[in-house]
Design an enzyme around this catalytic site. Structure first.
Site, PDB file in Angstrom:
ATOM      1  N   HIS A 135      -2.225  -4.625   6.879  1.00 57.83           N
ATOM      2  CA  HIS A 135      -3.603  -3.372   7.478  1.00 57.83           C
ATOM      3  C   HIS A 135      -4.537  -3.900   6.653  1.00 57.83           C
ATOM      4  CE1 HIS A 135      -0.725   0.356  10.355  1.00 57.83           C
ATOM      5  NE2 HIS A 135      -1.227  -1.207  10.370  1.00 57.83           N
ATOM      6  N   TYR A 157       3.562   5.000  -2.461  1.00 63.20           N
ATOM      7  CA  TYR A 157       3.906   7.024  -1.576  1.00 63.20           C
ATOM      8  C   TYR A 157       4.352   5.698  -0.289  1.00 63.20           C
ATOM      9  CZ  TYR A 157       0.276   4.648   2.109  1.00 63.20           C
ATOM     10  OH  TYR A 157      -0.296   4.464   3.323  1.00 63.20           O
ATOM     11  N   ASP A 210       5.760   5.653   3.419  1.00 64.26           N
ATOM     12  CA  ASP A 210       5.028   5.881   4.343  1.00 64.26           C
ATOM     13  C   ASP A 210       6.694   6.014   5.497  1.00 64.26           C
ATOM     14  OD1 ASP A 210       3.738   5.839   6.962  1.00 64.26           O
ATOM     15  OD2 ASP A 210       3.033   3.743   6.532  1.00 64.26           O
TER      16      ASP A 210
END
Length: 491
Positions: free
Chosen positions: A145, A82, A84
């Site tokens: 992350h 996606y 971001d």
């Protein structure tokens, strides 16, 4: 990301082009399932409260997929691709062990490289270069992350107490290396971690402002009564497979020890934010941190304290029945720490920051370059280029100068195939088998549109259900999504 020769490029639209180009390649049916945001709660805090949505506290949350035509794609390997805000992002599927983290993380690199290549086939499109790194060296940082499933019953205070010193020191193993000191590289030099200079507090919810060493986001993407998801924002984006393997493998061990109440010794560090930066700024690994009990030790020695605790924990809990990956993580961890203490450069085949420093010192020696040379910043950036034929890391691999954990054949397969031992198997297989009927999905549900009065949501709140062993035979015998929904409903 960068678009060479096009400084005024709209980064959001360029990112959307990259993601959509890959989605169009992989969706032969023309159907595109949307990402379901309904159950997400990024502002819920593990300390027992929820922040209001206004003003927006979390700019790192994904942009609305309807804004500017931004893309948000679910892949057949169970991952999410996606936009971001100003860069494309890949979120790997759920896995159960560190080797699989490496495998689907590498698959993400290959997906990104292919997405950028496909974007170039759009008429009028300019080449887009993608880099798996953490800063533009002008004051902006973006995270890599990690997320770990933990028992909800684990006291959050114990997580903070025992994990903070580990995160402060683990950069000596999993730092990606960086030219420049300070958030905007104003001071010349080389440091171990790309992220260290961007952290300001010990504990907090934010991910882009006042970044905390321990992030308190309480969004488990699973049964909230049983689980919490530890959202880790402090890690660098590793190219090295061994560094990624050790990063998640050692962290998982420490979290297991915390869950089991193993720690009887307090390794807390005085001034952890300052210690984090000081360790990063000293690639000689000689900087001494002060523990709250008065002891002084290097980051490598502090990591060795954690290793010794982990070794005793594994021996106590598993004895001779320890699984091969846990034994391998312990063995590699001990080996790397031992060599870092004697000669850090001996780890150039395994650790990103060491390999990068070796390359940069070669240029410095050959061309008499100072650390403030722009050429060194370019070499730093090129190390992270995801293109197989352009990235310096990838070229080192091609020349046999890096130790690997997984094979390229496995990585290619993982670009399209999901892990078989988590709920990602169900999500990925549904997208592959019933692309026209999957209306939406998220980490904890798949939503089907099978022509009935309402959409049919199948919850996937248990991460270890929906595996091949659990639903493989069911999916094989259900020719349509309607058959699957009826079978799951017992009809």
């Amino acid at each position: 990301m960068s678009v060479p020769g096009q400084p005024n490029t709209n980064q959001m639209l360029a990112s959307s082009l990259v993601v959509n180009s890959y989605a169009n390649r992989t969706s032969s049916s023309g159907s595109r399932a949307r990402w379901d945001f309904e159950e997400e709660s990024p502002l819920r805090d593990a300390r027992g409260f929820e922040l209001p949505r206004e003003p927006a506290v979390d700019p790192s949350a994904p942009a609305n997929e309807d804004d500017l035509g931004l893309a948000n794609v679910i892949l057949t390997n169970g991952a999410r691709l996606y936009v971001d805000h100003a860069h494309p992002e890949f979120s790997s599927p759920e896995v159960t062990n560190p080797r699989d983290v490496v495998l689907w993380d590498k698959a993400g690199e290959r997906v990104m490289a292919e997405a950028a290549r496909r974007a170039l086939t759009v008429p009028g499109a300019k080449p887009v270069n993608l880099y798996k790194n953490n800063t533009d060296n002008k004051g902006v940082s973006y995270g890599c992350h990690e997320n770990y499933l933990m028992a909800r019953s684990t006291p959050f205070g114990e997580i903070v107490r025992n994990l903070t010193p580990f995160f402060v020191s683990r950069q000596v193993v999993c730092g990606a290396g960086r030219v420049g000191l300070g958030v905007d590289s104003r001071e010349a030099g080389f440091q171990i971690s790309q992220r260290a200079d961007f952290f300001e507090v010990e504990v907090g919810l934010e991910t882009t402002l006042k970044r905390p060493i321990i992030n308190t986001r309480d969004e488990p993407h699973a049964d909230p009564e049983k689980y919490r998801r530890l959202h880790v924002i402090i890690g660098d984006a590793n190219m090295s497979e061994v560094a990624t393997y050790l990063k998640v493998g050692t962290t998982s061990l420490v979290l297991a020890m915390i869950e089991d109440g193993w720690f009887s010794v307090d390794l807390s560090v005085d001034g952890p934010v300052a210690a984090l930066r000081a360790i990063s700024h000293d690639p000689s690994l000689k900087h001494l941190v002060t523990l709250r009990d008065g002891r002084k030790m290097t980051a490598v020695q502090l990591q060795m304290e954690y290793f010794e605790q982990a070794r005793k924990y594994v021996e106590n809990r598993f004895g001779s029945d320890v699984d091969p990956q846990t034994a391998d993580v312990l063995s590699r961890w001990e080996s790397v720490l031992g060599r870092l203490e004697v000669d850090p450069m001996s780890c150039a085949r395994e650790l990103d920051w060491v390999a990068k420093l070796s390359i940069l010192e070669g240029y410095r020696s050959r061309d008499a370059l100072a650390w403030d040379s722009p050429r060194l910043e370019l070499v730093d950036l090129q190390y992270h280029d995801v293109r197989p034929d352009k990235g310096l890391y990838n070229r080192l691999v091609e020349r046999g100068r890096f130790d690997l954990v997984v094979s390229e054949d496995e990585v290619t397969r993982a670009m399209t195939e999901p892990p078989e031992d988590t709920r990602a198997f169900f999500r990925g297989r549904c997208l592959a088998r019933y692309p026209q009927q999957v209306a939406a999905a998220s980490w904890d549900s798949v939503i089907f549109d099978i022509g009935r009065d309402s959409l049919q949501r199948v919850p996937t709140l248990e991460p270890l259900r929906g595996t091949r062993a659990h639903v493989g035979e069911l999916l094989d015998r259900c020719a349509t999504a309607a058959d699957l929904v009826d079978a799951l409903a017992g009809r």
